[in-house]
Design a protein around this motif. Structure first.
Motif, PDB file in Angstrom:
ATOM      1  N   THR A 294       0.687 -10.480   0.864  1.00  0.00           N
ATOM      2  CA  THR A 294       0.378  -9.255   1.618  1.00  0.00           C
ATOM      3  C   THR A 294      -0.529  -8.341   0.814  1.00  0.00           C
ATOM      4  O   THR A 294      -1.526  -7.821   1.331  1.00  0.00           O
ATOM      5  CB  THR A 294       1.675  -8.521   1.996  1.00  0.00           C
ATOM      6  OG1 THR A 294       2.471  -9.377   2.798  1.00  0.00           O
ATOM      7  CG2 THR A 294       1.382  -7.250   2.761  1.00  0.00           C
TER       8      THR A 294
ATOM      9  N   MET B 134      -4.332  -6.945   1.620  1.00  0.00           N
ATOM     10  CA  MET B 134      -4.637  -5.518   1.608  1.00  0.00           C
ATOM     11  C   MET B 134      -5.827  -5.241   0.688  1.00  0.00           C
ATOM     12  O   MET B 134      -6.741  -4.483   1.050  1.00  0.00           O
ATOM     13  CB  MET B 134      -3.413  -4.716   1.166  1.00  0.00           C
ATOM     14  CG  MET B 134      -2.311  -4.715   2.187  1.00  0.00           C
ATOM     15  SD  MET B 134      -0.790  -3.991   1.577  1.00  0.00           S
ATOM     16  CE  MET B 134      -1.194  -2.267   1.663  1.00  0.00           C
TER      17      MET B 134
ATOM     18  N   PHE C  40      -0.987   1.654   5.885  1.00  0.00           N
ATOM     19  CA  PHE C  40       0.296   1.059   5.501  1.00  0.00           C
ATOM     20  C   PHE C  40       1.457   1.953   5.924  1.00  0.00           C
ATOM     21  O   PHE C  40       2.431   1.501   6.528  1.00  0.00           O
ATOM     22  CB  PHE C  40       0.324   0.823   3.986  1.00  0.00           C
ATOM     23  CG  PHE C  40       1.606   0.218   3.496  1.00  0.00           C
ATOM     24  CD1 PHE C  40       1.790  -1.146   3.523  1.00  0.00           C
ATOM     25  CD2 PHE C  40       2.630   1.024   3.014  1.00  0.00           C
ATOM     26  CE1 PHE C  40       2.974  -1.714   3.078  1.00  0.00           C
ATOM     27  CE2 PHE C  40       3.816   0.472   2.567  1.00  0.00           C
ATOM     28  CZ  PHE C  40       3.987  -0.908   2.602  1.00  0.00           C
TER      29      PHE C  40
ATOM     30  N   ILE D  16       1.923   2.202   9.774  1.00  0.00           N
ATOM     31  CA  ILE D  16       2.638   1.018  10.265  1.00  0.00           C
ATOM     32  C   ILE D  16       4.112   1.122   9.908  1.00  0.00           C
ATOM     33  O   ILE D  16       4.989   0.791  10.730  1.00  0.00           O
ATOM     34  CB  ILE D  16       2.002  -0.267   9.701  1.00  0.00           C
ATOM     35  CG1 ILE D  16       0.631  -0.488  10.321  1.00  0.00           C
ATOM     36  CG2 ILE D  16       2.900  -1.477   9.948  1.00  0.00           C
ATOM     37  CD1 ILE D  16      -0.166  -1.606   9.709  1.00  0.00           C
TER      38      ILE D  16
ATOM     39  N   TRP E 272       6.999  -4.897   5.630  1.00  0.00           N
ATOM     40  CA  TRP E 272       6.127  -5.701   4.774  1.00  0.00           C
ATOM     41  C   TRP E 272       5.472  -6.833   5.568  1.00  0.00           C
ATOM     42  O   TRP E 272       4.274  -7.093   5.438  1.00  0.00           O
ATOM     43  CB  TRP E 272       6.927  -6.246   3.597  1.00  0.00           C
ATOM     44  CG  TRP E 272       6.076  -6.793   2.507  1.00  0.00           C
ATOM     45  CD1 TRP E 272       5.944  -8.099   2.158  1.00  0.00           C
ATOM     46  CD2 TRP E 272       5.223  -6.060   1.621  1.00  0.00           C
ATOM     47  NE1 TRP E 272       5.073  -8.225   1.111  1.00  0.00           N
ATOM     48  CE2 TRP E 272       4.618  -6.975   0.753  1.00  0.00           C
ATOM     49  CE3 TRP E 272       4.920  -4.710   1.482  1.00  0.00           C
ATOM     50  CZ2 TRP E 272       3.721  -6.592  -0.231  1.00  0.00           C
ATOM     51  CZ3 TRP E 272       4.029  -4.327   0.495  1.00  0.00           C
ATOM     52  CH2 TRP E 272       3.449  -5.273  -0.337  1.00  0.00           C
TER      53      TRP E 272
ATOM     54  N   ASN F  17       2.887  -5.485   8.052  1.00  0.00           N
ATOM     55  CA  ASN F  17       1.662  -5.168   7.327  1.00  0.00           C
ATOM     56  C   ASN F  17       0.894  -6.428   6.968  1.00  0.00           C
ATOM     57  O   ASN F  17      -0.335  -6.440   7.014  1.00  0.00           O
ATOM     58  CB  ASN F  17       1.969  -4.345   6.066  1.00  0.00           C
ATOM     59  CG  ASN F  17       2.019  -2.882   6.364  1.00  0.00           C
ATOM     60  OD1 ASN F  17       1.034  -2.306   6.783  1.00  0.00           O
ATOM     61  ND2 ASN F  17       3.180  -2.283   6.167  1.00  0.00           N
TER      62      ASN F  17
END
Length: 128
Positions: free
Chosen positions: A46, A50, A73, A76, A101, A104
């Protein structure tokens, strides 16, 4: 040796799917469970997606800040927390954190490929 390490880190951040695949291969060899391997690879990559989105946006707009990624982030996270509370009528921290998590991951995974496609088309159009 340090040049190889720098090259590997730069490649994994630039193309996070490679990082996802490397983690998947290691975990599937270790656990023999493909479903769990996909989840763990997604959890570990993740941050790579990002960072990949951040660097794509940074190349498109030079004044791009990391605060935009952090704001997305947390937006969300707020949305998922609200939905989790409405469904469960209580907040379970472990399930909530895992859901935030993974949501995302899904968002930045899709955004990475969309931005890569847009960047590719824009750069092709510059030459014609």
């Amino acid at each position: 040796m340090t040049n190889a390490l720098v090259w590997l880190v730069a490649t994994v951040i630039t193309v996070p799917f490679i990082g996802w695949y490397l983690v998947y291969i290691v975990v599937v060899k270790w656990t023999k469970n493909k479903r769990r391997s996909v989840r763990l690879a997604s959890d570990f990559s993740t941050l790579l997606f990002m960072l990949g989105v951040y660097f794509i946006l940074k190349s498109m707009w030079t004044n791009m800040s990391i605060w935009v990624i952090l704001a997305v982030f947390f937006l969300i996270a707020m949305f998922f927390t609200y939905m989790h509370y409405k469904v469960a009528e209580d907040i379970y921290i472990r399930k909530l954190a895992r859901g935030i998590w993974r949501l995302n991951f899904l968002f930045f995974f899709i955004l990475y490929f969309l931005l890569s496609g847009v960047g590719l088309v824009v750069n092709i159009m510059k030459f014609y």
